[in-house]
Design an enzyme around this catalytic site. Structure first.
Site, short mmCIF file in Angstrom:
data_model
loop_
_atom_site.label_atom_id
_atom_site.label_comp_id
_atom_site.label_asym_id
_atom_site.label_seq_id
_atom_site.Cartn_x
_atom_site.Cartn_y
_atom_site.Cartn_z
CB THR A 65 -1.00 0.07 1.21
OG1 THR A 65 -1.52 -1.38 1.36
CG2 THR A 65 -1.99 1.06 1.05
CB THR A 101 0.26 -2.97 6.66
OG1 THR A 101 -1.14 -3.02 6.03
CG2 THR A 101 0.78 -1.70 6.27
CG ASP A 102 -2.60 -7.43 4.87
OD1 ASP A 102 -2.97 -6.51 5.57
OD2 ASP A 102 -3.51 -8.04 3.78
CE LYS A 132 -3.17 -4.38 8.87
NZ LYS A 132 -3.34 -4.43 7.39
#
Lengths: 641, 462
Positions: free
Chosen positions: B108, B184-185, B263
């Site tokens: 992202t 980020t996942d 996360k």
């Protein structure tokens, strides 16, 4: 061609407006009456200034889909604002705070938007595409508003003309600004995310009065659906104004239709006078090419100034700068709007773009008011190398802001040689307008990647067409023909109950006056009694009318039945059976017993009091006249005994 | 131009209609229906959308879709192809500033819109990226290299290895700091992998991403980039770290140790949290607030140990009540060499799984226990269940996070098949993946609604 001079508001004639080429269009924003917000499940329509947390954000410009930066976007970025959102846990979730992607669009809201599109005669789209419209002022925490077009190209009748409708969009409402001082802007988020439609007209209005009249027509038309919100702030309009040779200027968020005539008059006047100013500049030989200015730091000169705003700035270690506008003598006093002169155009820009929001934020040498001492002016003039033909603008504040301000002063002055800069303007209370921001272009639109397009299927439209109200102006014409009581005509035509009214008269056999009493007077009476009638249950009212028609109850029972129905719903099955005159004897006896124990001034009142008690018991089950006759007969017999 | 390009994303009736009327993607066209006509630029269509509609962008900037069977006629009156591009500025070189390398992996933080899928795809070159964040030039001399263009979920051992080796090369060349742009996942998986594969780095290795894509004004990408590049350039902590928003407000970033970070929210900006411990530091544009002093300090040498190996025949078994033994049998039968169990409570599974644990032991499959509570230690000696499981060869992994354990097991198996050696590697912490003690403030999940918590949240911008 710019010889014409604006007259006072009251004296302007339609011919005068034709002379200046007045053109105006509207963007009417209307909140929809839904249970939830448009893209999340937060409750709609709950407003409060109470807040439980604050969130701080900044906005950065991004590229549009077609790869260009937008003018407004860059301006807002120049201002470097800290934006604080006040969050109330009851009305705002993580969606509004841009920490959760959107949920699917609220169906109820889209239905109403499509319904109003059809009322405005628009061609509907087959697939609704949600777009992001950039707003870098922070009024929406994502930095964009989710918005979509439902229909384009329609028209609405106005007198013997037609006003064209450009488009109808459905969108989420923005935050309410609490304050904007220096580099800090604070927003309340309660209104954020409310479903809203925007109906845009063509620039078809020719006088300020027409603007207000068309706004009224559109507002009323939307109201007839019964699915829009009412009250303060539920309907707002942006008004676009231009004159011959001018630019389309958008006056944002006019809260009251009554303000539109004066605002549009003043905006037309401003544009006209700016064009006249351009002519004057040209006469003086100042054009975009020959425009000349210079600036100099005058902190040292003003170090010991007694002019309070500057003295305060100096105490804080701020700086001051002077800008020379060559050949501009006296022109900062050029009138633009009522009681407003050109220097306001500059002051507004300095306030918004350089964040110097404490007024006065500039002074200038065309001003008559006492500001700097003669010596200070003189030294400044020397520092800038001024002649009597020039004008000086002075600005003060934090060093970075003053740099921005100096640039902005020059930009705004130079724009006067070109014409009227494209911008959006705020509606001010005195009927004038003030600079808000540079007018954003289509570049600020890009597709919303979080949501898929929504198909508008024919079945949905058929269902909406079914429930769509008849246009209220057609209805009013019909009600005149039907001789509906004069005071009820407009109210009924705008009421969500009008369809039921028509049905009562044409299909259920009610007299026009009876139907008007039941569906216009009674709801108003209930409303006055403090009963919430905004969402009158049409089906419940229909079954009350049916019960009257079928003889299950009488007309005089309708009001109390409506009152009950609003609280508990209406159930025909639960209605007590009809009564005959012969059934009244026991009620009369019971009533007499009660009256006997009452303290009475005059024995003569007994029959009337008895009648009241009986009516309370039997209202709706037998015509009142029958009861009165029976009670009268009863007492007559008693006297005979 | 190929048909695919000319009619990007269109299929079925819509494609046929376009061909019939001679319009194409990026045509400025007038489409006429029975009641009206629509003018605009024909946009590419999402490949997952139906084949019945044509999408145009009107002059107002709005897009609308028209059902192609309503279109009676269409005419191309112009052509305007869009180029979605950030102005790419040459990064100014300042001899007084340090050199930082930014590796792009996709995700992202480096993304733009894709018309065909309507989704955000990894496509900005890191060069374009700093074209949009000019502040970076005030911090360092930034060099960028795009290693991969993959979504976070597609990062795997192959990428870990390349990334670790490239980082090692840059360190030996004397770079001042490394930034890794990442989706980020799975950022915490990669952060763990780099923590094991690149040891004793003399400089910071900072992973960064964004929760709101950089194509939107409210994106956290710019601030995250500024924080991470600054950290790489002048922070004193020479570890593998994740640098992401501390609160949801644009206030400061947090530097999390690569093995202890996770996360924790599907969409919040402040999604990354240090679990069972406290973060290393806070960072903003001005500087750092160090929250602890037991970190590895920056050095001036160029020494680094790179051990980029991985065996991917491993898996995580997330235990749930009533789990059947066949879940584990499948892994054993399919040749898995190691299994991380995320057990309940202190590290438990039910008895029906015991035969499978026995089979794993007999087959030489390494089985390690972590906790699905995330916070707290595996303590298998407390209850009988735990002790029985240890007898069946299950090895408790202290307070190692399941993902950090999974990555470590793959990395350890890349070095040895010997179960005893493996056990030693697994139980010897490289950089905080297990800690001897949990501080009292290592577990603070405030419960909203409680008056004192709401009062705190109301005064402090989260």
């Amino acid at each position: 061609m710019y010889e014409f001079e604006f007259k006072p508001f009251e004296e302007m004639t339609p011919e005068d407006y034709a002379t200046v080429g007045f053109m105006s269009g509207l963007e009417v924003h209307q909140q929809l009456l839904t249970k939830s917000k448009l893209f999340c499940r937060c409750p709609a329509g709950r407003y409060s200034h109470e807040y439980h947390a604050e969130i701080l954000r900044h906005m950065r410009p991004t590229l549009s889909e077609l790869g260009e930066y937008d003018g407004t976007a860059l301006m807002e970025f120049k201002t470097k604002k800290n934006i604080v959102y006040r969050v109330n846990k009851e009305t705002v979730c993580t969606y509004e705070m841009d920490d959760t992607p959107p949920f699917m669009m609220d169906d109820e809201a889209l239905d109403t938007a499509l319904e109003i599109s059809m009322l405005a005669g628009l061609t509907l789209v087959d697939e609704v595409h949600i777009a992001r419209k950039q707003y870098l002022d922070g009024s929406i925490p994502t930095g964009f508003q989710r918005t979509a077009i439902c229909g384009i190209h329609g028209s609405v009748p106005y007198g013997d003309r037609k006003i064209s409708m450009i488009q109808l969009g459905i969108e989420e409402d923005s935050c309410r600004e609490i304050s904007d001082v220096g580099h800090l802007r604070i927003y309340n988020t309660d209104r954020l995310g409310m479903p809203l439609i925007e109906l845009v007209t063509g620039p078809d209005m020719r006088t300020p009065k027409e603007v207000a009249e068309v706004a009224q027509i559109l507002r009323k038309m939307m109201r007839t659906t019964g699915r829009v919100r009412r009250g303060i702030g539920a309907t707002r309009a942006d008004t676009n104004v231009s004159v011959t040779g001018g630019t389309r200027i958008e006056i944002k968020g006019v809260p009251k239709i009554g303000m539109m005539p004066l605002l549009t008059y003043n905006e037309a006047q401003r544009q006209w006078n700016l064009l006249r100013l351009r002519e004057e500049l040209k006469r003086r030989g100042i054009t975009e090419e020959t425009f000349s200015s210079s600036s100099v730091d005058i902190t040292r000169i003003l170090k010991r100034s007694r002019f309070t705003p500057i003295a305060d700035a100096m105490k804080q270690g701020h700086v001051a700068a002077a800008v020379k506008l060559s050949g501009w003598a006296e022109l900062l006093r050029w009138q633009t709007q009522d009681n407003t002169v050109f220097s306001r155009e500059i002051s507004d820009r300095v306030r918004v773009i350089a964040c110097l929001s404490v007024l006065p934020n500039i002074i200038h040498s065309d001003s008559m008011s006492e500001t700097l001492s003669g010596a200070e002016w003189k030294e400044t003039k020397v520092a800038l190398g001024c002649t009597p033909d020039d004008t000086i603008v002075i600005v003060w504040g934090a060093a970075g802001d003053v740099d921005t301000a100096v640039k902005e002063i020059v930009i705004r002055a130079k724009e006067a040689t070109v014409g009227i800069p494209s911008e959006t303007r705020q509606a001010l209370r005195d009927g004038t307008t003030g600079f808000e921001r540079i007018l954003p272009g289509p570049q600020r639109m890009y597709p919303d990647t979080d949501l898929p397009p929504i198909r508008v299927v024919p079945e949905r439209l058929a269902r909406l067409r079914e429930r769509m109200p008849v246009q209220y102006w057609d209805r009013m014409r019909r009600y005149h023909e039907w001789k509906v009581p004069e005071d009820a005509i407009e109210g009924l035509a705008l009421s969500p109950l009008s369809t039921l009214f028509d049905e009562a008269v044409t299909e259920m056999g009610f007299g026009v006056t009876d139907a008007a009493v039941i569906l216009w007077r009674y709801p108003r009476r209930l409303h006055r009694d403090g009963i919430r009638t905004e969402v009158l249950p049409v089906d419940g009212l229909r079954s009350i009318l049916n019960a009257v028609r079928e003889g299950k109850m009488t007309k005089d029972g309708v009001f109390s039945a409506m009152r009950r129905a609003l609280k508990h719903g209406f159930d025909v099955e639960a209605l007590p059976p009809r009564l005959e005159r012969k059934d009244l004897a026991s009620f009369i006896e019971k009533a007499k017993q009660q009256v006997r124990y009452a303290k009475l001034h005059d024995e003569k009142n007994i029959p009337n009091l008895t009648l009241d008690r009986v009516m309370d018991e039997v209202r709706g089950r037998i015509p009142g006249a029958d009861v009165a006759a029976e009670v009268a007969a009863h007492f007559a017999k008693e006297v005979l005994k | 131009m190929s048909d695919k390009e000319t009619y990007k994303g269109y299929k079925g009736a819509a494609l046929a209609a376009m061909k019939k009327f001679g319009i194409r993607v990026w045509s400025d066209a007038v489409l006429t229906t029975e009641e009206d006509s629509f003018e605009g630029i024909v946009l590419p269509r999402s490949e997952t959308a139906d084949g019945d509609h044509i999408v145009i962008k009107m002059a107002t900037g709005y897009n609308v879709g028209l059902r192609c069977d309503r279109i009676l006629d269409a005419k191309e009156i112009g052509y305007k192809e869009a180029h979605y591009k950030i102005p790419e500025k040459a990064f100014p070189y300042d001899p007084k500033k340090e050199r930082v390398v930014l590796f792009g992996t996709g995700g992202t933080i480096a993304s733009r819109l894709d018309y065909r899928t309507g989704a955000v795809i990894p496509a900005f070159t890191p060069g374009e990226l700093y074209g949009s964040v000019p502040e970076l030039a005030d911090i360092c001399n930034l060099e960028t290299e795009k290693l991969f263009g993959v979504f976070s979920e597609n990062m795997g051992p192959e990428q870990y290895i390349i990334l670790a080796e490239r980082i090692g090369e840059e360190i030996r060349k004397g770079v001042r700091g490394i930034v890794v742009g990442h989706g980020t996942d799975t950022m915490h998986h990669t952060a763990a992998a780099l923590s094991y594969m690149v040891q004793d780095s003399p400089v910071p290795i900072v992973m960064v991403g964004s929760q709101r894509s950089s194509d939107r004004p409210s994106s956290d990408a710019a601030l995250n980039l500024i924080h991470s590049v600054k950290t790489a350039a002048d922070c004193d902590i020479a570890e593998v770290m994740v640098c992401m928003f501390g609160p949801t407000s644009d206030e400061y970033g947090l530097l999390h140790r690569g093995t202890r970070v996770r996360k924790m929210h599907s969409s919040y900006r402040s999604t990354f949290r240090t679990i069972g411990d406290i973060p290393l530091a806070m960072v903003n544009r001005e500087g750092y607030t160090y929250l602890r002093d037991d970190y590895k300090k920056r050095r001036n040498d160029r020494e680094v140990k790179v051990s980029a190996v991985f065996d991917d025949r491993i898996g995580i078994l997330y235990y749930y009540p009533n789990m059947k033994a066949d879940m584990m049998d499948m892994m054993i039968d399919n040749g898995y060499k190691g299994i991380i169990i995320a057990g309940t409570g202190l590290g438990h599974v039910n008895k029906p799984l015991y035969p499978a644990l026995q089979r794993a032991k007999d087959a030489g499959v390494a089985v390690y226990m972590t906790v699905q509570t995330l916070w707290g230690y595996v303590q298998m000696y407390v209850y009988e269940t735990g002790r029985e499981m240890m007898d069946l060869g299950v090895i408790p992994l202290e307070n190692m996070l399941p993902e950090a354990a999974y990555i470590k097991l793959g990395w350890a198996l890349g070095q040895t098949d010997d179960l005893e050696k493996l056990r030693e590697i697994m139980l010897t912490p490289i950089n905080g993946e297990t800690t001897p003690r949990e501080p009292y403030n290592g577990y603070l999940i405030f419960q909203g609604g409680i008056p004192e918590v709401d009062e705190f949240v109301g005064t402090i911008r989260r």
